[in-house]
Design an enzyme around this catalytic site. Structure first.
Site, PDB file in Angstrom:
ATOM      1  N   SER A  59       0.840  -1.192   0.000  1.00 40.95           N
ATOM      2  CA  SER A  59       0.000   0.000   0.000  1.00 40.95           C
ATOM      3  C   SER A  59       0.877   1.245   0.000  1.00 40.95           C
ATOM      4  O   SER A  59       2.082   1.166   0.198  1.00 40.95           O
ATOM      5  CB  SER A  59      -0.917  -0.010   1.227  1.00 40.95           C
ATOM      6  OG  SER A  59      -0.142  -0.145   2.404  1.00 40.95           O
ATOM      7  N   THR A  62       3.592   5.165  -3.545  1.00 47.01           N
ATOM      8  CA  THR A  62       4.537   4.639  -4.526  1.00 47.01           C
ATOM      9  C   THR A  62       4.041   3.335  -5.130  1.00 47.01           C
ATOM     10  O   THR A  62       4.276   3.054  -6.313  1.00 47.01           O
ATOM     11  CB  THR A  62       5.913   4.431  -3.882  1.00 47.01           C
ATOM     12  OG1 THR A  62       6.309   5.623  -3.207  1.00 47.01           O
ATOM     13  CG2 THR A  62       6.964   4.109  -4.931  1.00 47.01           C
ATOM     14  N   ASP A 113       6.349  -3.391  -1.857  1.00 48.99           N
ATOM     15  CA  ASP A 113       5.681  -2.483  -0.922  1.00 48.99           C
ATOM     16  C   ASP A 113       6.536  -1.237  -0.748  1.00 48.99           C
ATOM     17  O   ASP A 113       7.716  -1.211  -1.111  1.00 48.99           O
ATOM     18  CB  ASP A 113       5.455  -3.165   0.431  1.00 48.99           C
ATOM     19  CG  ASP A 113       4.274  -2.587   1.203  1.00 48.99           C
ATOM     20  OD1 ASP A 113       3.793  -1.499   0.826  1.00 48.99           O
ATOM     21  OD2 ASP A 113       3.830  -3.227   2.174  1.00 48.99           O
ATOM     22  N   GLY A 114       5.933  -0.198  -0.190  1.00 45.25           N
ATOM     23  CA  GLY A 114       6.644   1.030   0.112  1.00 45.25           C
ATOM     24  C   GLY A 114       7.230   0.998   1.503  1.00 45.25           C
ATOM     25  O   GLY A 114       7.189  -0.021   2.202  1.00 45.25           O
ATOM     26  N   ALA A 115       7.789   2.126   1.936  1.00 45.72           N
ATOM     27  CA  ALA A 115       8.343   2.248   3.288  1.00 45.72           C
ATOM     28  C   ALA A 115       8.318   3.706   3.699  1.00 45.72           C
ATOM     29  O   ALA A 115       8.322   4.607   2.856  1.00 45.72           O
ATOM     30  CB  ALA A 115       9.764   1.707   3.341  1.00 45.72           C
ATOM     31  N   ASP A 116       8.285   3.931   4.997  1.00 50.45           N
ATOM     32  CA  ASP A 116       8.337   5.296   5.519  1.00 50.45           C
ATOM     33  C   ASP A 116       9.785   5.754   5.705  1.00 50.45           C
ATOM     34  O   ASP A 116      10.077   6.944   5.629  1.00 50.45           O
ATOM     35  CB  ASP A 116       7.584   5.376   6.849  1.00 50.45           C
ATOM     36  CG  ASP A 116       6.120   5.039   6.680  1.00 50.45           C
ATOM     37  OD1 ASP A 116       5.479   5.630   5.799  1.00 50.45           O
ATOM     38  OD2 ASP A 116       5.611   4.176   7.415  1.00 50.45           O
ATOM     39  N   GLY A 127       4.165   1.381   8.254  1.00 48.92           N
ATOM     40  CA  GLY A 127       2.941   1.461   9.034  1.00 48.92           C
ATOM     41  C   GLY A 127       2.350   2.845   9.134  1.00 48.92           C
ATOM     42  O   GLY A 127       1.322   3.046   9.775  1.00 48.92           O
ATOM     43  N   GLY A 128       2.986   3.818   8.461  1.00 51.34           N
ATOM     44  CA  GLY A 128       2.442   5.169   8.480  1.00 51.34           C
ATOM     45  C   GLY A 128       1.073   5.276   7.836  1.00 51.34           C
ATOM     46  O   GLY A 128       0.285   6.156   8.162  1.00 51.34           O
ATOM     47  N   GLU A 135       0.760  -5.747   6.102  1.00 50.79           N
ATOM     48  CA  GLU A 135       1.958  -5.513   5.303  1.00 50.79           C
ATOM     49  C   GLU A 135       3.062  -6.485   5.703  1.00 50.79           C
ATOM     50  O   GLU A 135       3.743  -7.061   4.847  1.00 50.79           O
ATOM     51  CB  GLU A 135       2.445  -4.072   5.479  1.00 50.79           C
ATOM     52  CG  GLU A 135       1.585  -3.037   4.780  1.00 50.79           C
ATOM     53  CD  GLU A 135       2.098  -1.627   4.979  1.00 50.79           C
ATOM     54  OE1 GLU A 135       1.777  -0.766   4.135  1.00 50.79           O
ATOM     55  OE2 GLU A 135       2.802  -1.371   5.968  1.00 50.79           O
TER      56      GLU A 135
END
Length: 262
Positions: A59, A62, A113-116, A127-128, A135
């Site tokens: 999610s 990006t 997946d994306g990342a913060d 988890g933002g 995830e």
């Protein structure tokens, strides 16, 4: 910030500045979106297995471009996509991909997946966007986990760029005790994440849990902190993803894509 356009007068070459209030805002947003798209497309092009059957789709902003690129593949009817939450479920459907569930297909060929925030060891804060547990479940179920992000998510130490705190998914009635326990672990600030204007009260995850954001400052040992938080009664999962990612693709501000691997 106000932008300006310069008009040159003929012969004397003197100039006049006219303000354009939103020009810089739009140019910055365009660069960020281009960076996200470049990272997502290259990550898919480099890593998508030719005979893949089960694909994890994460999610975030990006991953929109990840789903778009996967939806362009000529063999997209030959594999099934597993979402990490409601948003990624919609991305799968909107891009004409086949939707499945992690209960049906627990062994995935690859997940994107994306990342913060990402550090050089490919430890992540995620988890933002409030899809934390699902995830991590999808990432842990994949043979290969690929992160896609833009240049703002690069960091030499977790907690430096992402200052909102480590997301922690908890059982709802445990939040008072978990808050006390996190203070004892050294959290500087602890916030029960609220729904904001869209919802009165706390954010509810896809698994009907609460989210706490705990700021520990710069995190010297993410694995140790993850283990300590995870051991607390009431904690479902932490937003520290340790030793899970195989590579991280960053879309750069000046164009191009930077690759970090372990």
């Amino acid at each position: 910030m106000v932008g300006y356009i310069r008009i040159l007068k003929s012969r004397s070459f003197s100039s006049i500045l006219f303000p354009i209030p939103s020009i810089r805002k739009y140019s910055i947003m365009s660069l960020v979106e281009k960076a996200k798209k470049a990272a997502a497309y290259k990550a898919v092009d480099d890593n998508f297995p030719p005979n893949a059957k089960y694909i994890g789709i994460g999610s975030g902003s990006t991953v929109v471009y990840v789903a778009e690129r996967i939806g362009q593949l000529p063999n997209k009817d030959s594999f099934i996509c597993i979402p990490t939450g409601f948003q990624s479920k919609q991305l799968i459907i909107d891009n004409g991909l086949t939707l499945g569930t992690i209960e049906q297909f627990p062994d995935l060929d690859i997940a994107f997946d994306g990342a913060d925030e990402v550090d050089p060891k490919l430890s992540l804060i995620k988890g933002g966007g409030a899809c934390l547990f699902q995830e991590k479940l999808v990432a842990a179920s994949a043979k290969k986990f690929i992160v896609v992000a833009d240049y703002r998510k690069e960091s030499n130490v977790l907690g430096k760029q992402w200052t909102q705190g480590v997301p922690i998914e908890i059982v709802p009635n445990s939040y008072v005790k978990v808050t006390k326990d996190l203070k004892q672990l050294g959290a500087k600030t602890i916030t029960l994440r609220q729904g904001g204007k869209a919802k009165a009260g706390p954010v509810i995850t896809d698994n009907n849990n609460f989210l706490i954001d705990a700021d520990f400052g710069e995190i010297e040992d993410p694995a140790d902190l993850h283990n300590k938080i995870k051991s607390l009664v009431g904690v479902v999962e932490t937003g520290l993803f340790i030793g899970m990612a195989s590579a991280s693709y960053f879309g750069e501000e000046a164009g191009g894509v930077k690759l970090w691997t372990v």
